[in-house]
Design a protein around this motif. Structure first.
Motif, PDB file in Angstrom:
ATOM      1  N   ILE A 254       0.719  -1.152   0.047  1.00 60.90           N
ATOM      2  CA  ILE A 254       0.007  -0.008  -0.018  1.00 60.90           C
ATOM      3  C   ILE A 254       0.943   1.323   0.189  1.00 60.90           C
ATOM      4  N   ASP A 255       1.167   1.981  -1.055  1.00 56.26           N
ATOM      5  CA  ASP A 255       1.854   2.837  -1.256  1.00 56.26           C
ATOM      6  C   ASP A 255       0.902   4.229  -1.188  1.00 56.26           C
ATOM      7  N   LEU A 256       1.373   5.131  -0.183  1.00 54.26           N
ATOM      8  CA  LEU A 256       0.704   6.394   0.246  1.00 54.26           C
ATOM      9  C   LEU A 256       1.397   7.508  -0.251  1.00 54.26           C
ATOM     10  N   ALA A 257       2.417   7.350  -1.019  1.00 51.95           N
ATOM     11  CA  ALA A 257       3.259   8.712  -1.237  1.00 51.95           C
ATOM     12  C   ALA A 257       2.439   9.777  -2.057  1.00 51.95           C
ATOM     13  N   ALA A 258       1.430   9.609  -2.713  1.00 50.72           N
ATOM     14  CA  ALA A 258       0.539  10.500  -3.502  1.00 50.72           C
ATOM     15  C   ALA A 258      -0.292  11.315  -2.305  1.00 50.72           C
ATOM     16  N   SER A 259      -0.536  11.077  -1.333  1.00 50.76           N
ATOM     17  CA  SER A 259      -1.208  11.607  -0.112  1.00 50.76           C
ATOM     18  C   SER A 259      -0.819  13.160  -0.170  1.00 50.76           C
ATOM     19  N   LYS A 260      -1.615  14.106   0.409  1.00 54.96           N
ATOM     20  CA  LYS A 260      -1.355  15.292   0.587  1.00 54.96           C
ATOM     21  C   LYS A 260      -1.999  15.873   1.779  1.00 54.96           C
ATOM     22  N   GLY A 261      -1.286  16.691   2.553  1.00 54.08           N
ATOM     23  CA  GLY A 261      -1.958  17.507   3.740  1.00 54.08           C
ATOM     24  C   GLY A 261      -2.132  16.599   4.916  1.00 54.08           C
ATOM     25  N   VAL A 262      -1.410  15.545   4.855  1.00 52.90           N
ATOM     26  CA  VAL A 262      -1.538  14.730   6.210  1.00 52.90           C
ATOM     27  C   VAL A 262      -0.219  14.058   6.223  1.00 52.90           C
ATOM     28  N   LYS A 263       0.031  13.676   7.689  1.00 56.35           N
ATOM     29  CA  LYS A 263       1.114  13.149   8.176  1.00 56.35           C
ATOM     30  C   LYS A 263       0.691  11.652   8.914  1.00 56.35           C
ATOM     31  N   PHE A 264       1.246  10.539   8.347  1.00 57.93           N
ATOM     32  CA  PHE A 264       0.725   9.425   8.804  1.00 57.93           C
ATOM     33  C   PHE A 264       1.482   9.103  10.430  1.00 57.93           C
ATOM     34  N   THR A 265       0.834   8.724  11.140  1.00 55.47           N
ATOM     35  CA  THR A 265       1.351   8.497  12.452  1.00 55.47           C
ATOM     36  C   THR A 265       1.147   7.043  13.133  1.00 55.47           C
ATOM     37  N   SER A 266       1.122   6.223  12.143  1.00 56.29           N
ATOM     38  CA  SER A 266       1.117   4.599  12.376  1.00 56.29           C
ATOM     39  C   SER A 266       1.420   3.865  11.391  1.00 56.29           C
ATOM     40  N   PRO A 267       1.853   2.604  11.502  1.00 58.05           N
ATOM     41  CA  PRO A 267       2.319   1.743  10.369  1.00 58.05           C
ATOM     42  C   PRO A 267       0.959   1.150  10.058  1.00 58.05           C
ATOM     43  N   LEU A 268       1.051   0.626   8.693  1.00 51.13           N
ATOM     44  CA  LEU A 268      -0.264  -0.048   8.371  1.00 51.13           C
ATOM     45  C   LEU A 268      -0.597  -0.956   9.284  1.00 51.13           C
ATOM     46  N   LYS A 269      -1.938  -1.198   9.655  1.00 50.05           N
ATOM     47  CA  LYS A 269      -2.263  -2.416  10.726  1.00 50.05           C
ATOM     48  C   LYS A 269      -3.288  -3.151  10.180  1.00 50.05           C
ATOM     49  N   PRO A 270      -3.026  -4.512   9.610  1.00 54.30           N
ATOM     50  CA  PRO A 270      -4.171  -5.581   9.562  1.00 54.30           C
ATOM     51  C   PRO A 270      -5.082  -5.729  10.574  1.00 54.30           C
ATOM     52  N   ASP A 271      -6.246  -6.106  10.342  1.00 52.29           N
ATOM     53  CA  ASP A 271      -7.148  -6.442  11.591  1.00 52.29           C
ATOM     54  C   ASP A 271      -6.948  -7.736  12.131  1.00 52.29           C
ATOM     55  N   ARG A 272      -6.058  -8.537  11.490  1.00 48.89           N
ATOM     56  CA  ARG A 272      -5.649 -10.026  11.969  1.00 48.89           C
ATOM     57  C   ARG A 272      -4.455 -10.353  10.964  1.00 48.89           C
ATOM     58  N   LYS A 273      -3.649 -11.186  11.905  1.00 47.90           N
ATOM     59  CA  LYS A 273      -2.285 -11.619  11.278  1.00 47.90           C
ATOM     60  C   LYS A 273      -2.722 -12.648  10.066  1.00 47.90           C
ATOM     61  N   PRO A 274      -1.689 -12.415   9.030  1.00 47.83           N
ATOM     62  CA  PRO A 274      -2.058 -13.531   7.760  1.00 47.83           C
ATOM     63  C   PRO A 274      -1.532 -14.846   8.419  1.00 47.83           C
ATOM     64  N   LEU A 275      -2.301 -15.909   7.587  1.00 51.41           N
ATOM     65  CA  LEU A 275      -1.949 -17.404   7.942  1.00 51.41           C
ATOM     66  C   LEU A 275      -0.510 -17.430   7.200  1.00 51.41           C
ATOM     67  N   THR A 276       0.412 -18.486   7.680  1.00 53.13           N
ATOM     68  CA  THR A 276       1.584 -18.768   7.134  1.00 53.13           C
ATOM     69  C   THR A 276       1.564 -20.287   6.555  1.00 53.13           C
ATOM     70  N   VAL A 277       1.629 -20.490   5.337  1.00 49.39           N
ATOM     71  CA  VAL A 277       1.482 -21.617   4.831  1.00 49.39           C
ATOM     72  C   VAL A 277       2.550 -22.282   3.727  1.00 49.39           C
ATOM     73  N   HIS A 278       2.772 -23.354   3.817  1.00 56.09           N
ATOM     74  CA  HIS A 278       3.943 -23.824   2.666  1.00 56.09           C
ATOM     75  C   HIS A 278       3.116 -23.945   1.412  1.00 56.09           C
ATOM     76  N   ASP A 279       3.771 -23.185   0.491  1.00 57.93           N
ATOM     77  CA  ASP A 279       3.094 -22.987  -0.873  1.00 57.93           C
ATOM     78  C   ASP A 279       3.633 -23.831  -1.614  1.00 57.93           C
ATOM     79  N   LYS A 280       3.203 -24.932  -2.261  1.00 56.63           N
ATOM     80  CA  LYS A 280       3.679 -25.641  -3.193  1.00 56.63           C
ATOM     81  C   LYS A 280       4.247 -25.420  -4.667  1.00 56.63           C
TER      82      LYS A 280
END
Length: 154
Positions: A69-95
């Motif tokens: 998620i690239d937010l570089a084009a945003s204007k007039g704001v300062k981000f005060t936190s990192p990107l935060k998903p509402d849950r952790k992703p699954l870790t899976v061995h991908d064949k």
């Protein structure tokens, strides 16, 4: 009469093609919510089709493209936190790739807090680069561009 037949036949073919077009495996929605007059949260929601998954934001080398998620084009704001998903992703061995990967297998919401620095033209803008896969195939890396004004809250 012949021309009318060709037009009706063409229209019918177009409708059949539209009806058979698969829905995108991942659809994005971006909203901006203000929590006070100067603070807010950018909300990025990915809706996944059943059986599909969306790759996480941190992936090892040699695999698919991570979600960015690239937010570089945003204007007039300062981000005060990192990107935060509402849950952790699954870790899976991908064949398919032969390595451990992480992904979300259902709808996911990712948030990032900000402070308004210039209310005259505050915007959350940028692009989301992502890949969706199922057990048989992957969609090519795609970009979803967005540009949302920051609403004024008094």
């Amino acid at each position: 009469m012949n021309r009318l037949f060709v037009m009706v036949f063409g229209l019918m073919l177009s409708l059949v093609a539209l009806a058979q077009a698969p829905e995108a495996p991942v659809r994005w929605q971006v909203t901006v919510r203000m929590t006070s007059a100067t603070e807010g949260t950018a909300v990025f929601k990915a809706r996944l089709q059943p059986g599909w998954h969306l790759y996480g934001m941190q992936l090892p080398q040699g695999g698919p493209k991570p979600t960015v998620i690239d937010l570089a084009a945003s204007k007039g704001v300062k981000f005060t936190s990192p990107l935060k998903p509402d849950r952790k992703p699954l870790t899976v061995h991908d064949k398919m790739f032969g390595i451990d990967l992480n992904w979300w297998d259902s709808d996911i919401v990712i948030r990032r807090k900000f402070t308004v620095t210039d209310p005259s033209d505050a915007r959350i803008a940028g692009k989301i680069t992502y890949m969706g896969c199922n057990d048989q195939t992957c969609s090519p890396p795609s970009d979803f561009k967005f540009d949302k004004p920051v609403p004024k809250k008094s």
